[in-house]
Motif scaffolding. Structure first.
Motif, PDB file in Angstrom:
ATOM      1  N   UNK A 160       0.826  -1.209   0.000  1.00 40.93           N
ATOM      2  CA  UNK A 160       0.000   0.000   0.000  1.00 40.93           C
ATOM      3  C   UNK A 160       0.858   1.256   0.000  1.00 40.93           C
ATOM      4  N   UNK A 161       2.042   1.189   0.615  1.00 41.76           N
ATOM      5  CA  UNK A 161       2.934   2.336   0.654  1.00 41.76           C
ATOM      6  C   UNK A 161       3.472   2.717  -0.710  1.00 41.76           C
ATOM      7  N   UNK A 162       3.387   1.823  -1.680  1.00 44.74           N
ATOM      8  CA  UNK A 162       3.869   2.096  -3.033  1.00 44.74           C
ATOM      9  C   UNK A 162       2.774   2.647  -3.946  1.00 44.74           C
ATOM     10  N   UNK A 163       1.577   2.826  -3.412  1.00 40.88           N
ATOM     11  CA  UNK A 163       0.467   3.306  -4.224  1.00 40.88           C
ATOM     12  C   UNK A 163       0.710   4.743  -4.690  1.00 40.88           C
ATOM     13  N   UNK A 164       0.440   5.003  -5.955  1.00 39.86           N
ATOM     14  CA  UNK A 164       0.582   6.338  -6.532  1.00 39.86           C
ATOM     15  C   UNK A 164      -0.795   6.988  -6.661  1.00 39.86           C
ATOM     16  N   UNK A 165      -0.801   8.281  -6.972  1.00 33.28           N
ATOM     17  CA  UNK A 165      -2.077   8.964  -7.170  1.00 33.28           C
ATOM     18  C   UNK A 165      -2.836   8.362  -8.349  1.00 33.28           C
ATOM     19  N   UNK A 166      -2.103   7.898  -9.352  1.00 33.75           N
ATOM     20  CA  UNK A 166      -2.741   7.221 -10.486  1.00 33.75           C
ATOM     21  C   UNK A 166      -3.468   5.969 -10.022  1.00 33.75           C
ATOM     22  N   UNK A 167      -2.851   5.208  -9.121  1.00 31.00           N
ATOM     23  CA  UNK A 167      -3.495   4.008  -8.585  1.00 31.00           C
ATOM     24  C   UNK A 167      -4.806   4.368  -7.890  1.00 31.00           C
ATOM     25  N   UNK A 168      -4.774   5.417  -7.069  1.00 33.03           N
ATOM     26  CA  UNK A 168      -5.977   5.818  -6.342  1.00 33.03           C
ATOM     27  C   UNK A 168      -7.093   6.244  -7.286  1.00 33.03           C
ATOM     28  N   UNK A 169      -6.731   6.969  -8.339  1.00 30.08           N
ATOM     29  CA  UNK A 169      -7.743   7.417  -9.301  1.00 30.08           C
ATOM     30  C   UNK A 169      -8.377   6.220 -10.011  1.00 30.08           C
ATOM     31  N   UNK A 170      -7.551   5.257 -10.419  1.00 28.38           N
ATOM     32  CA  UNK A 170      -8.078   4.073 -11.105  1.00 28.38           C
ATOM     33  C   UNK A 170      -8.967   3.248 -10.181  1.00 28.38           C
ATOM     34  N   UNK A 171      -8.550   3.085  -8.941  1.00 28.27           N
ATOM     35  CA  UNK A 171      -9.380   2.349  -7.981  1.00 28.27           C
ATOM     36  C   UNK A 171     -10.670   3.117  -7.713  1.00 28.27           C
ATOM     37  N   UNK A 172     -10.575   4.449  -7.694  1.00 24.48           N
ATOM     38  CA  UNK A 172     -11.773   5.263  -7.494  1.00 24.48           C
ATOM     39  C   UNK A 172     -12.770   5.132  -8.625  1.00 24.48           C
ATOM     40  N   UNK A 173     -12.279   5.074  -9.852  1.00 24.30           N
ATOM     41  CA  UNK A 173     -13.165   4.870 -11.008  1.00 24.30           C
ATOM     42  C   UNK A 173     -13.859   3.517 -10.891  1.00 24.30           C
ATOM     43  N   UNK A 174     -13.098   2.498 -10.475  1.00 27.94           N
ATOM     44  CA  UNK A 174     -13.690   1.167 -10.283  1.00 27.94           C
ATOM     45  C   UNK A 174     -14.747   1.203  -9.190  1.00 27.94           C
ATOM     46  N   UNK A 175     -14.495   1.968  -8.132  1.00 32.48           N
ATOM     47  CA  UNK A 175     -15.453   2.070  -7.029  1.00 32.48           C
ATOM     48  C   UNK A 175     -16.778   2.664  -7.492  1.00 32.48           C
ATOM     49  N   UNK A 176     -16.732   3.584  -8.436  1.00 32.00           N
ATOM     50  CA  UNK A 176     -17.961   4.190  -8.951  1.00 32.00           C
ATOM     51  C   UNK A 176     -18.859   3.143  -9.598  1.00 32.00           C
ATOM     52  N   UNK A 177     -18.256   2.097 -10.147  1.00 30.44           N
ATOM     53  CA  UNK A 177     -19.053   1.022 -10.743  1.00 30.44           C
ATOM     54  C   UNK A 177     -19.916   0.291  -9.741  1.00 30.44           C
ATOM     55  N   UNK A 178     -19.576   0.421  -8.452  1.00 28.95           N
ATOM     56  CA  UNK A 178     -20.330  -0.273  -7.409  1.00 28.95           C
ATOM     57  C   UNK A 178     -21.730   0.287  -7.226  1.00 28.95           C
ATOM     58  N   UNK A 179     -22.035   1.425  -7.862  1.00 25.96           N
ATOM     59  CA  UNK A 179     -23.401   1.954  -7.800  1.00 25.96           C
ATOM     60  C   UNK A 179     -24.374   1.026  -8.520  1.00 25.96           C
ATOM     61  N   UNK A 180     -23.860   0.186  -9.401  1.00 24.76           N
ATOM     62  CA  UNK A 180     -24.701  -0.801 -10.076  1.00 24.76           C
ATOM     63  C   UNK A 180     -24.865  -2.001  -9.147  1.00 24.76           C
ATOM     64  N   UNK A 181     -26.060  -2.322  -8.716  1.00 26.76           N
ATOM     65  CA  UNK A 181     -26.258  -3.459  -7.811  1.00 26.76           C
ATOM     66  C   UNK A 181     -25.670  -4.747  -8.382  1.00 26.76           C
ATOM     67  N   UNK A 182     -24.981  -5.468  -7.523  1.00 26.80           N
ATOM     68  CA  UNK A 182     -24.355  -6.713  -7.940  1.00 26.80           C
ATOM     69  C   UNK A 182     -22.867  -6.576  -8.185  1.00 26.80           C
ATOM     70  N   UNK A 183     -22.389  -5.329  -8.359  1.00 25.14           N
ATOM     71  CA  UNK A 183     -20.963  -5.117  -8.609  1.00 25.14           C
ATOM     72  C   UNK A 183     -20.168  -5.251  -7.314  1.00 25.14           C
ATOM     73  N   UNK A 184     -20.617  -4.593  -6.243  1.00 25.84           N
ATOM     74  CA  UNK A 184     -19.963  -4.605  -4.928  1.00 25.84           C
ATOM     75  C   UNK A 184     -18.869  -3.561  -4.839  1.00 25.84           C
TER      76      UNK A 184
END
Length: 290
Positions: A160-184
């Motif tokens: 986790x200490x090696x995470x870059x801002x790019x990593x956080x943005x990509x994970x954040x985009x993936x998190x937005x997909x969780x608004x669709x039920x069933x994605x989690x």
């Protein structure tokens, strides 16, 4: 509350009894923080048992139980991020790992906030088409395939200490997909972190920490809307019971998942999600589930 809709909010949980609320609170608590989709289970379990659908308001508010569990379990991380960020701001020293992690978490939250605002009328509507079993089944299978791909192709070596801002943005985009039920939410962020090469336990830690603002915002927003809707005392007491049961279950889920991923892969979740999705689609197609 006879009507499952109050001020346009899906309040189907008010038709449940306390025993049913405890069961659903436990199911919600476990499934909220495991990569298996709490929304899917909140639709499937009542459908199988012949209970009323507790509704999207219940699912959103129950995230406060998950918030309590995550903050309790990761209290050391949360404290270090808060104190390190404050120290960085007051001393204008923004190069520290805690400050960088805080900025990353904020960046990762932006996509789901924007998507949540845009999709709110559809997500919170009574009988929302996004809560159909067809959508949940298809989403479950899709996420199973994506999680399987991370196990096949990704190299799980980063911390986790090696995470870059790019990593956080990509994970954040993936998190937005969780608004669709069933994605989690936890499933989407865990899958993204694994795909970016993080170790399994480190990916889970990032997933939980990144999810804190989104979980808090969703839960508090729903609590405010339910307060404005004027739900009665019985509905409030049902929610209190569900939140208590969900908090206990969520803490147990975090504890178990962190230890599991330190030793094992995520393949059991791939199999579980794929089987659930296939059974859902088959159940709807045959008329077994409605």
């Amino acid at each position: 509350m006879a009507d499952a809709c109050s001020a346009g909010i899906d309040t189907g949980f008010a038709a449940l009894d306390f025993g049913q609320m405890i069961v659903l609170g436990l199911v919600q608590g476990v499934s909220e923080l495991l990569p298996i989709s709490s929304t899917a289970h909140m639709r499937v379990v009542p459908a199988v048992l012949g209970w009323p659908d507790p509704g999207s308001a219940f699912s959103a508010l129950m995230q406060l139980a998950a918030l309590t569990a995550v903050v309790t379990y990761f209290r050391r991380d949360v404290r270090e991020i808060a104190t390190g960020s404050w120290r960085g701001l007051t001393r204008r020293e923004t190069g520290g790992p805690e400050f960088r992690l805080a900025v990353g978490i904020i960046l990762a939250t932006v996509p789901i906030v924007l998507a949540g605002v845009l999709l709110a009328p559809l997500l919170n509507a009574c009988n929302s088409p996004l809560r159909s079993l067809w959508v949940i089944g298809a989403s479950s299978i899709t996420m199973a395939l994506l999680l399987a791909a991370t196990e096949w192709f990704a190299r799980h070596k980063r911390t986790a200490g090696q995470a870059t801002l790019r990593d956080f943005i990509l994970i954040g985009v993936a998190q937005a997909g969780a608004l669709i039920p069933g994605v989690s939410r936890s499933g989407s962020t865990l899958t993204a972190a694994l795909g970016l090469g993080f170790k399994r336990a480190e990916a889970a830690r990032l997933s939980f920490l990144i999810g804190l603002p989104a979980i808090a915002l969703a839960g508090l927003k729903e609590a405010a809307e339910l307060a404005r809707a004027g739900i009665d005392a019985h509905a409030v007491s049902l929610l209190a019971v569900g939140l208590f049961a969900g908090s206990l279950a969520s803490f147990a889920a975090i504890w178990g998942l962190m230890r599991f991923l330190e030793r094992m892969s995520s393949w059991p979740f791939v199999v579980y999600r794929a089987c659930m999705g296939i059974l859902l689609l088959a159940g709807v197609a045959t008329g077994w589930l409605h």
